[in-house]
Design a protein around this motif. Structure first.
Motif, PDB file in Angstrom:
ATOM      1  N   LYS A  55     -11.378 -27.865   3.388  1.00  0.00           N
ATOM      2  CA  LYS A  55     -11.380 -28.591   2.116  1.00  0.00           C
ATOM      3  C   LYS A  55     -10.314 -29.685   2.122  1.00  0.00           C
ATOM      4  CE  LYS A  55     -13.146 -24.870  -0.781  1.00  0.00           C
ATOM      5  NZ  LYS A  55     -12.957 -24.099  -2.042  1.00  0.00           N
ATOM      6  N   GLU A  56     -10.478 -30.627   1.224  1.00  0.00           N
ATOM      7  CA  GLU A  56      -9.488 -31.681   1.078  1.00  0.00           C
ATOM      8  C   GLU A  56      -8.240 -31.131   0.395  1.00  0.00           C
ATOM      9  OE1 GLU A  56     -12.407 -35.604   0.693  1.00  0.00           O
ATOM     10  OE2 GLU A  56     -10.981 -35.114  -0.886  1.00  0.00           O
ATOM     11  N   ARG A  57      -7.111 -31.774   0.705  1.00  0.00           N
ATOM     12  CA  ARG A  57      -5.877 -31.376   0.050  1.00  0.00           C
ATOM     13  C   ARG A  57      -5.936 -31.773  -1.422  1.00  0.00           C
ATOM     14  NH1 ARG A  57      -1.308 -32.034   3.949  1.00  0.00           N
ATOM     15  NH2 ARG A  57      -1.922 -34.245   3.918  1.00  0.00           N
ATOM     16  N   GLU A  58      -5.453 -30.897  -2.291  1.00  0.00           N
ATOM     17  CA  GLU A  58      -5.476 -31.179  -3.718  1.00  0.00           C
ATOM     18  C   GLU A  58      -4.092 -30.979  -4.319  1.00  0.00           C
ATOM     19  OE1 GLU A  58      -7.371 -28.496  -6.476  1.00  0.00           O
ATOM     20  OE2 GLU A  58      -7.207 -26.781  -5.100  1.00  0.00           O
ATOM     21  N   GLY A  59      -3.748 -31.847  -5.239  1.00  0.00           N
ATOM     22  CA  GLY A  59      -2.521 -31.672  -5.997  1.00  0.00           C
ATOM     23  C   GLY A  59      -2.754 -30.685  -7.102  1.00  0.00           C
ATOM     24  N   ILE A  60      -1.837 -29.710  -7.247  1.00  0.00           N
ATOM     25  CA  ILE A  60      -2.063 -28.677  -8.246  1.00  0.00           C
ATOM     26  C   ILE A  60      -0.992 -28.634  -9.327  1.00  0.00           C
ATOM     27  CG2 ILE A  60      -3.461 -27.198  -6.747  1.00  0.00           C
ATOM     28  CD1 ILE A  60      -0.899 -25.508  -6.304  1.00  0.00           C
ATOM     29  N   SER A  61       0.189 -29.121  -9.033  1.00  0.00           N
ATOM     30  CA  SER A  61       1.248 -29.061 -10.042  1.00  0.00           C
ATOM     31  C   SER A  61       2.372 -29.998  -9.673  1.00  0.00           C
ATOM     32  CB  SER A  61       1.782 -27.626 -10.174  1.00  0.00           C
ATOM     33  OG  SER A  61       2.684 -27.526 -11.260  1.00  0.00           O
ATOM     34  N   CYS A  62       3.102 -30.424 -10.687  1.00  0.00           N
ATOM     35  CA  CYS A  62       4.190 -31.371 -10.455  1.00  0.00           C
ATOM     36  C   CYS A  62       5.207 -31.232 -11.577  1.00  0.00           C
ATOM     37  CB  CYS A  62       3.639 -32.791 -10.409  1.00  0.00           C
ATOM     38  SG  CYS A  62       4.863 -34.075 -10.112  1.00  0.00           S
TER      39      CYS A  62
END
Length: 125
Positions: free
Chosen positions: A43-50
């Motif tokens: 899967k593609e890398r995903e941003g989940i939190s910041c």
């Protein structure tokens, strides 16, 4: 030397919890937002939190909202990701990353200045 060092990954059963840590050094922590991005196999890398170091504003992807909590200890230059109610689909390599300013573009990889080496999280069903 700039470093982002993740820790806290591991193997956990579905429904369990883990806390990831990201210890930063070698740059001005307050000038950056620290994000967590994950990449599952195939899967593609995903941003989940910041979290923004300057004002502690936070962001969560819909996939983790209500289950994950991001926090920061600015005195220790460390960001934490508390992950509760883990699901098998949370299995991935989790990276922390530093982007200048706020969280607006933390998931835009070309704008990320610094990356951690990643930590594996595996959730068994």
């Amino acid at each position: 030397e700039v470093q982002l060092v993740e820790s806290g990954g591991g193997l956990v059963q579905a429904g369990g919890s883990l806390r990831l840590s990201c210890a930063a050094s070698g740059f001005t922590f307050d000038d950056y937002a620290i994000g967590w991005l994950r990449q599952a196999p195939g899967k593609e890398r995903e941003g989940i939190s910041c979290i923004s170091s300057s004002d502690s504003s936070t962001y969560y992807a819909d996939s983790v909202k209500g289950r994950f909590t991001i926090s920061s200890d600015n005195a220790k230059n460390t960001v934490y990701l508390q992950m509760n109610s883990l699901k098998p689909e949370d299995t991935a390599v989790y990276h922390c990353a530093a982007v200048p300013g706020d969280c607006s573009y933390y998931h835009t990889e070309i704008l990320i200045h610094y990356w951690g080496q990643g930590t594996q999280v595996t959730v068994s069903s």
